[in-house]
Design a protein around this motif. Structure first.
Motif, mmCIF file in Angstrom:
data_model
loop_
_atom_site.group_PDB
_atom_site.id
_atom_site.type_symbol
_atom_site.label_atom_id
_atom_site.label_comp_id
_atom_site.label_asym_id
_atom_site.label_seq_id
_atom_site.Cartn_x
_atom_site.Cartn_y
_atom_site.Cartn_z
ATOM 1 N N LEU A 1 65.840 -78.431 -40.519
ATOM 2 C CA LEU A 1 67.167 -78.411 -41.100
ATOM 3 C C LEU A 1 66.691 -79.932 -41.585
ATOM 4 O O LEU A 1 65.541 -81.619 -40.873
ATOM 5 C CB LEU A 1 68.137 -79.191 -39.734
ATOM 6 N N TRP A 2 67.027 -80.815 -42.910
ATOM 7 C CA TRP A 2 66.765 -81.762 -43.359
ATOM 8 C C TRP A 2 67.608 -82.391 -44.507
ATOM 9 O O TRP A 2 68.073 -81.559 -44.656
ATOM 10 C CB TRP A 2 65.306 -81.922 -44.207
ATOM 11 N N ARG A 3 67.839 -83.657 -44.334
ATOM 12 C CA ARG A 3 68.925 -84.164 -45.154
ATOM 13 C C ARG A 3 68.385 -84.534 -46.765
ATOM 14 O O ARG A 3 66.855 -85.604 -46.278
ATOM 15 C CB ARG A 3 69.611 -85.442 -44.214
ATOM 16 N N GLN A 4 69.206 -85.302 -47.739
ATOM 17 C CA GLN A 4 67.856 -85.447 -48.664
ATOM 18 C C GLN A 4 69.369 -86.545 -49.312
ATOM 19 O O GLN A 4 70.797 -85.672 -49.904
ATOM 20 C CB GLN A 4 67.666 -83.916 -49.713
ATOM 21 N N PHE A 5 68.426 -87.243 -49.568
ATOM 22 C CA PHE A 5 69.865 -88.218 -50.183
ATOM 23 C C PHE A 5 69.214 -88.094 -52.256
ATOM 24 O O PHE A 5 67.707 -88.367 -51.520
ATOM 25 C CB PHE A 5 69.292 -89.210 -50.050
ATOM 26 N N TRP A 6 69.698 -88.162 -53.188
ATOM 27 C CA TRP A 6 68.991 -88.325 -54.367
ATOM 28 C C TRP A 6 70.137 -88.364 -55.353
ATOM 29 O O TRP A 6 70.980 -88.739 -54.815
ATOM 30 C CB TRP A 6 68.786 -86.359 -54.855
ATOM 31 N N ASP A 7 69.609 -89.329 -56.232
ATOM 32 C CA ASP A 7 70.351 -89.596 -57.567
ATOM 33 C C ASP A 7 70.104 -89.383 -59.081
ATOM 34 O O ASP A 7 69.290 -87.965 -58.832
ATOM 35 C CB ASP A 7 70.610 -91.482 -57.634
ATOM 36 N N SER A 8 70.720 -89.406 -59.908
ATOM 37 C CA SER A 8 69.971 -89.026 -60.800
ATOM 38 C C SER A 8 68.889 -89.388 -61.450
ATOM 39 O O SER A 8 68.223 -88.601 -62.999
ATOM 40 C CB SER A 8 71.201 -89.404 -62.754
ATOM 41 N N GLU A 9 68.085 -89.912 -60.573
ATOM 42 C CA GLU A 9 67.085 -90.188 -61.176
ATOM 43 C C GLU A 9 65.716 -89.701 -59.795
ATOM 44 O O GLU A 9 64.304 -89.936 -60.178
ATOM 45 C CB GLU A 9 66.346 -92.053 -60.674
ATOM 46 N N GLY A 10 65.824 -89.359 -59.168
ATOM 47 C CA GLY A 10 65.727 -88.159 -58.126
ATOM 48 C C GLY A 10 65.609 -88.513 -56.851
ATOM 49 O O GLY A 10 66.620 -88.879 -56.722
ATOM 50 N N VAL A 11 64.602 -87.863 -56.105
ATOM 51 C CA VAL A 11 64.669 -87.958 -54.547
ATOM 52 C C VAL A 11 64.776 -88.995 -53.868
ATOM 53 O O VAL A 11 63.584 -89.800 -54.788
ATOM 54 C CB VAL A 11 64.188 -86.803 -53.960
ATOM 55 N N LEU A 12 65.746 -89.861 -53.716
ATOM 56 C CA LEU A 12 65.606 -91.165 -52.777
ATOM 57 C C LEU A 12 64.934 -91.193 -50.786
ATOM 58 O O LEU A 12 63.979 -91.647 -51.319
ATOM 59 C CB LEU A 12 66.860 -91.940 -52.462
ATOM 60 N N LEU A 13 65.047 -89.707 -50.315
ATOM 61 C CA LEU A 13 64.898 -90.266 -48.926
ATOM 62 C C LEU A 13 64.873 -89.202 -48.630
ATOM 63 O O LEU A 13 66.256 -87.975 -48.745
ATOM 64 C CB LEU A 13 66.068 -90.822 -48.175
ATOM 65 N N ILE A 14 64.164 -87.885 -48.258
ATOM 66 C CA ILE A 14 64.196 -86.831 -47.498
ATOM 67 C C ILE A 14 63.946 -87.111 -45.453
ATOM 68 O O ILE A 14 62.605 -87.129 -45.520
ATOM 69 C CB ILE A 14 63.345 -85.524 -47.792
#
Length: 168
Positions: free
Chosen positions: A37-50
């Motif tokens: 299980l993972w949480r992922q944070f991203w925006d229009s430029e790409g992945v910020l944090l996994i």
């Protein structure tokens, strides 16, 4: 059958019950399918944090609150100046997202939360695009350990151009 459960199958023609001598029953080990299980944070430029949830850890409000603080730091480090211009943050109403500690940390991050529309599907539109493509790439692959799986996930996203994330 539970992962890792050993099932014993007897050959009925040679069982001790019918008086014949035979081989001991065959044992088959069912291979465990560990899911991460993972949480992922991203925006229009790409992945910020996994963030990969460690085995044996439960996702709760405090854990998610720590992730929000890490996401804020990732924005500061990877998207210079974006925090001062304002970050719009979208999440669903899962219990860890609505926990008191999570709500407070979200306010402290200075993210502006966007509410889901009242009649939204179970999955966010980004889930259909982002994760379905990842699943297609990883389908059928077996990983020796969690680190190999993590490297495959991260390399999938690292090789994507910014335009890939615009479709989300």
């Amino acid at each position: 059958m539970k992962p890792g459960f050993v099932n014993t199958i007897r050959n009925l023609n040679r069982s001790p019950c019918n008086g014949r001598k035979g081989k001991p029953p065959k044992k088959f080990k069912v291979q465990s399918r560990h899911r991460s299980l993972w949480r992922q944070f991203w925006d229009s430029e790409g992945v910020l944090l996994i963030d990969y949830l460690p085995k044996g850890t439960t996702m709760n409000g405090q854990y998610y609150a720590n992730l929000l603080a890490q996401a804020r730091e990732a924005v500061v480090q990877k998207r210079c100046g974006k925090l001062s211009r304002g970050v719009l943050f979208l999440q669903d109403n899962a219990s860890v997202h609505t926990a008191r500690v999570s709500r407070q940390v979200l306010k402290d991050t200075s993210f502006s939360e966007i509410d889901h529309p009242p009649y939204s599907p179970d999955l966010a539109p980004s889930d259909y695009f982002l994760f379905s493509n990842l699943k297609k790439e990883l389908r059928g692959r077996r990983f020796v350990d969690d680190n190999q799986m993590k490297m495959a996930v991260e390399s999938h996203f690292d090789c994507k151009e910014k335009e890939y994330f615009w479709a989300i």
